[in-house]
Design a protein around this motif. Sequence first.
Motif, PDB file in Angstrom:
ATOM      1  N   SER A 123      64.155 102.729  -5.861  1.00  0.00           N
ATOM      2  CA  SER A 123      62.831 102.648  -6.483  1.00  0.00           C
ATOM      3  C   SER A 123      62.893 101.963  -7.847  1.00  0.00           C
ATOM      4  CB  SER A 123      62.249 104.054  -6.639  1.00  0.00           C
ATOM      5  OG  SER A 123      63.044 104.852  -7.498  1.00  0.00           O
ATOM      6  N   THR A 124      63.945 102.219  -8.602  1.00  0.00           N
ATOM      7  CA  THR A 124      64.070 101.598  -9.925  1.00  0.00           C
ATOM      8  C   THR A 124      64.223 100.088  -9.805  1.00  0.00           C
ATOM      9  OG1 THR A 124      65.152 103.607 -10.746  1.00  0.00           O
ATOM     10  CG2 THR A 124      65.379 101.618 -12.066  1.00  0.00           C
ATOM     11  N   LEU A 161      60.777  98.525  -8.361  1.00  0.00           N
ATOM     12  CA  LEU A 161      59.681  98.427  -9.324  1.00  0.00           C
ATOM     13  C   LEU A 161      60.018  97.461 -10.461  1.00  0.00           C
ATOM     14  CD1 LEU A 161      58.488 102.144  -9.568  1.00  0.00           C
ATOM     15  CD2 LEU A 161      57.355 100.231  -8.423  1.00  0.00           C
ATOM     16  N   SER A 162      61.265  97.493 -10.927  1.00  0.00           N
ATOM     17  CA  SER A 162      61.647  96.577 -12.006  1.00  0.00           C
ATOM     18  C   SER A 162      61.580  95.131 -11.548  1.00  0.00           C
ATOM     19  CB  SER A 162      63.067  96.919 -12.480  1.00  0.00           C
ATOM     20  OG  SER A 162      63.139  98.238 -12.981  1.00  0.00           O
ATOM     21  N   ILE A 198      57.737  94.013 -11.046  1.00  0.00           N
ATOM     22  CA  ILE A 198      56.979  93.767 -12.282  1.00  0.00           C
ATOM     23  C   ILE A 198      56.985  92.284 -12.639  1.00  0.00           C
ATOM     24  CG2 ILE A 198      57.053  94.154 -14.777  1.00  0.00           C
ATOM     25  CD1 ILE A 198      57.852  97.041 -14.189  1.00  0.00           C
ATOM     26  N   PHE A 217      54.914 101.887  -5.975  1.00  0.00           N
ATOM     27  CA  PHE A 217      54.621 102.594  -7.225  1.00  0.00           C
ATOM     28  C   PHE A 217      54.065 103.987  -6.955  1.00  0.00           C
ATOM     29  CE2 PHE A 217      51.597 103.711 -10.584  1.00  0.00           C
ATOM     30  CZ  PHE A 217      52.440 103.699 -11.692  1.00  0.00           C
ATOM     31  N   THR A 229      56.760 106.237  -5.517  1.00  0.00           N
ATOM     32  CA  THR A 229      57.733 106.587  -6.551  1.00  0.00           C
ATOM     33  C   THR A 229      57.193 107.671  -7.474  1.00  0.00           C
ATOM     34  OG1 THR A 229      58.673 104.361  -6.493  1.00  0.00           O
ATOM     35  CG2 THR A 229      59.108 105.689  -8.452  1.00  0.00           C
ATOM     36  N   SER A 237      65.288 106.613 -14.971  1.00  0.00           N
ATOM     37  CA  SER A 237      64.697 105.561 -14.154  1.00  0.00           C
ATOM     38  C   SER A 237      63.372 105.087 -14.752  1.00  0.00           C
ATOM     39  CB  SER A 237      64.480 106.058 -12.726  1.00  0.00           C
ATOM     40  OG  SER A 237      63.715 105.155 -11.968  1.00  0.00           O
ATOM     41  N   VAL A 238      62.562 106.031 -15.228  1.00  0.00           N
ATOM     42  CA  VAL A 238      61.279 105.676 -15.837  1.00  0.00           C
ATOM     43  C   VAL A 238      61.496 104.825 -17.088  1.00  0.00           C
ATOM     44  CG1 VAL A 238      59.219 106.609 -16.965  1.00  0.00           C
ATOM     45  CG2 VAL A 238      60.117 107.700 -14.893  1.00  0.00           C
ATOM     46  N   ILE A 293      62.216 101.269 -15.981  1.00  0.00           N
ATOM     47  CA  ILE A 293      61.009 100.604 -15.478  1.00  0.00           C
ATOM     48  C   ILE A 293      60.086 100.220 -16.632  1.00  0.00           C
ATOM     49  CG2 ILE A 293      58.957 100.916 -14.050  1.00  0.00           C
ATOM     50  CD1 ILE A 293      60.649 102.803 -12.290  1.00  0.00           C
ATOM     51  N   ALA A 343      61.379  97.164 -18.352  1.00  0.00           N
ATOM     52  CA  ALA A 343      61.064  95.953 -17.592  1.00  0.00           C
ATOM     53  C   ALA A 343      59.615  95.546 -17.809  1.00  0.00           C
ATOM     54  CB  ALA A 343      61.340  96.193 -16.107  1.00  0.00           C
ATOM     55  N   ALA A 344      58.687  96.539 -17.869  1.00  0.00           N
ATOM     56  CA  ALA A 344      57.278  96.232 -18.099  1.00  0.00           C
ATOM     57  C   ALA A 344      57.061  95.633 -19.493  1.00  0.00           C
ATOM     58  CB  ALA A 344      56.444  97.497 -17.928  1.00  0.00           C
TER      59      ALA A 344
END
Length: 316
Positions: free
Chosen positions: A221-222, A225-226, A229, A241, A244, A270-271, A274, A277-278
């Motif tokens: 998931s990490t 999502l990364s 993005i 998303f 997750t 993990s959050v 992410i 990355a955002a």
Amino acid sequence: MAKIDREDIHIICDHSNWSEPCVRKMLEEHSYNDVSSWQRFLKLLLLALGVSFTAAGVIFFFAYNWADLHKFVKLGLIEFLIVSLILTAVFVKTKPLIKKMLLLAASLMVGALNAVFGQVYQTGADAYDFFLGWTLFVTIWVLFSNFAALWILFVTLLNLSLFFYAEQVAHEWSELFLFCLLFAMNVLLLMGFILIPKPLKMAPFPSWFIQVVALAAVTISTIGLSTGIFDSPEPSFLVLFLMTMLFYGVGIWYGLKTRSLFYISIIPFSVIIILCAALLDFSNEASMLFAIGIFIVTSITLLIKILLNYQKKWAN
């Protein structure tokens, strides 16, 4: 206290007139591993190394002598090893752990047999065929042995089969759609490993095995999502998303319920990745990179403080 650890003993020793023999006795009973624990650890370690080195030795033997061996010798030797391992595990009276390790070795040899068969007869099979066939051939052994190490092999083969199928056959699948499938599959497997043993009256899976599967799901998931993005928006990103966030919420609840710092640490970490990355996708200027650095230091420090507080609370 429910459990006395080394730190508690040291605190009591510093603020009391405890004698040295009593302190040593308490450390031996509650903190240090005894002789039997070390013996069991060494037995398991040497047994696992023996199986791993034997399987590697067989593979390297075929790789080194490939041109000099007849095709029937190549196939016959591996088949003889598989049959010998299975017969030994079934008919020889020995400890259940040794039998399960023999099944693990036989499962590894099945992969070697498939690889040799494909090389001898040039079947032209894609990589996903190889891993999928390997998975199907060892499924019965995995189910009946219920051995955590065999389950690790099985879960790895499932992920590799799906990954190579998407790479070599399902070209219309996007990268994010593949991450959605991998994440959903690993989450379902994780839920099964946690929930199924109780109604079936089976022994629960070891905590390290559950944590490995959970770590695999969080890693997928990490990365998904990364990566998403920075790509153009698509429905698969929203689906990943939402899945997750739901999984992370349940994971935090489960970690608090079971008093496991593992889930409360990997999910926030993990959050953090992410969110970094955002922020990087929002702007890659020097000021944003500096802000991301400050965010990482602050968030990691706060996370460690929270984990230490929970550890101290649960220990007492």
